[in-house]
Design an enzyme around this catalytic site. Sequence first.
Site, short mmCIF file in Angstrom:
data_model
loop_
_atom_site.label_atom_id
_atom_site.label_comp_id
_atom_site.label_asym_id
_atom_site.label_seq_id
_atom_site.Cartn_x
_atom_site.Cartn_y
_atom_site.Cartn_z
N LYS A 1 0.85 -1.20 0.00
CA LYS A 1 0.00 0.00 0.00
C LYS A 1 0.89 1.25 0.00
CE LYS A 1 -0.42 -0.22 5.03
NZ LYS A 1 -1.25 -0.72 6.13
N ARG B 1 -11.11 0.01 14.79
CA ARG B 1 -11.04 0.84 13.60
C ARG B 1 -11.99 0.18 12.60
NH1 ARG B 1 -5.14 1.76 11.04
NH2 ARG B 1 -5.67 -0.33 10.36
N TYR C 1 14.74 29.88 8.30
CA TYR C 1 13.46 30.54 8.60
C TYR C 1 13.19 30.54 10.10
CZ TYR C 1 12.13 30.43 3.66
OH TYR C 1 12.08 30.63 2.31
N MET D 1 11.66 24.28 2.19
CA MET D 1 11.03 23.48 1.14
C MET D 1 12.03 22.67 0.33
SD MET D 1 8.61 24.73 -2.00
CE MET D 1 7.28 25.35 -1.01
C1 LIG Z 1 -0.50 -1.79 6.72
C2 LIG Z 1 -1.09 -3.07 7.14
C3 LIG Z 1 -0.28 -4.17 7.42
C4 LIG Z 1 1.23 -4.09 7.44
O1 LIG Z 1 1.66 -3.47 8.64
P1 LIG Z 1 3.20 -3.29 8.99
O2 LIG Z 1 3.20 -2.72 10.36
O3 LIG Z 1 3.76 -2.34 7.98
O4 LIG Z 1 3.82 -4.63 8.89
C5 LIG Z 1 -0.89 -5.36 7.72
N1 LIG Z 1 -2.25 -5.46 7.76
C6 LIG Z 1 -3.05 -4.42 7.52
C7 LIG Z 1 -4.52 -4.57 7.61
C8 LIG Z 1 -2.51 -3.19 7.22
O5 LIG Z 1 -3.31 -2.14 6.98
#
Ligand SMILES: *Cc1c(COP(=O)(O)O)cnc(C)c1O
Length: 376
Positions: free
Chosen positions: A47, A146, A273, A321
């Site tokens: 992801k 969640r 800055y 930046m």
């Molecule tokens: C992002 C995610 C993972 C991976 O988590 P890591 O801490 O990066 O290993 C596994 N399962 C779900 C549902 C996630 O959203």
Amino acid sequence: MTFVRPAGILHPMPRPIRATISAAALAHNLLIARQHAGAAKIWAVVKANAYGHGLLRAAQALREADGFAMLDFVDALRLRQAGNTQPLLMLEGIFKSEDVALLLQHRLTPVIHNFEQIEMLAKALDSELGDGTLDIYLKVNSGMNRLGFTRDKVRLAWKALAGNPRIASITLMTHFADADGASGIAAQMRCFNEVTQPCMTPNPAPRSLANSAALLRFPEATRADWVRPGIMLYGCSPFSFKSAAQIGLRPAMTLTAEIVGVQQLQAGERVGYGITYEAAREMRIGVLACGYADGYPRHAPSGTPVLVAGQRTGTVGRVSMDLLCVDLSKIPEAGVGTSATLWGEGLPCDEVALAAGTVSYELLCALAPRVPVVEI
Ligand SMILES: *Cc1c(COP(=O)(O)O)cnc(C)c1O
């Protein structure tokens, strides 16, 4: 008006900042995950553009994984268009009923986490032509609060899905909130095992529980049928108490930039800055071609570690930046053109993240598209 290209300058060099992505490191880290996973299969989590490493590039380097997990249908389709035929897990399932056609067409596995999704799925499967079936995941909320079905709803969700002839298999899934922390996994494991009990007869349903932290810390208890490591594949540690090197991981991304300017400061002179940094004595600083528009965190305070010419030093003043400043007082050999490492090989991203009050995940994901990538 015509644009006249200067003679001979057909391919301008990009400014001197690079993200070097190591396919060998990614493959190595997958092997470490494999060692902990035992016989369980591995969803390589890709992801967020593979945590900033580039989706297609990472999937190629991680091709020995059993499947890939992501959120966005655009990403899944990019993988399919690139010829990827492995299972693909959609971690947030479907967002609209139109997504069901994509699931069928591209053989994607959705994680179903609420009744709205069950309804969309049932309706679309009912009306979709053809006789394709889907493998699905059912997400149990075992304490993260969640996404997922709460303990009193799991059975109802299971029944609604198990009765659908177009659903070929259901894998039970949960996600840990504190696998790296003091609470660990005990309470969530208890909840998960309890509420999924009715789904275990007559045949036990397959299960997927572990993220990187759970896989590394509680492999026997959590590996189940499929594990879902993310951050460890990119060479960072999910723990505050154990470094990536101690786990045997190698950094997959190294962010480097060159010094493009040098300033000699007198005691009392200030930098950047907001003039937040004041030289306590005479000092020499270098100005690096890296700023928050490249993904370096603006909130990194003075003293955040940087490696210049192989030696550790720290940032001075605010990150801007396109530039940030580092202390060169103890690195006299460094000057314009000297290379510095912001994170990666020689300077763990976890350490930079800690100094900046965040986690390596955020730094990796934030790598900006304008940073040229070098693949090694
Ligand atoms: C992002 C995610 C993972 C991976 O988590 P890591 O801490 O990066 O290993 C596994 N399962 C779900 C549902 C996630 O959203």
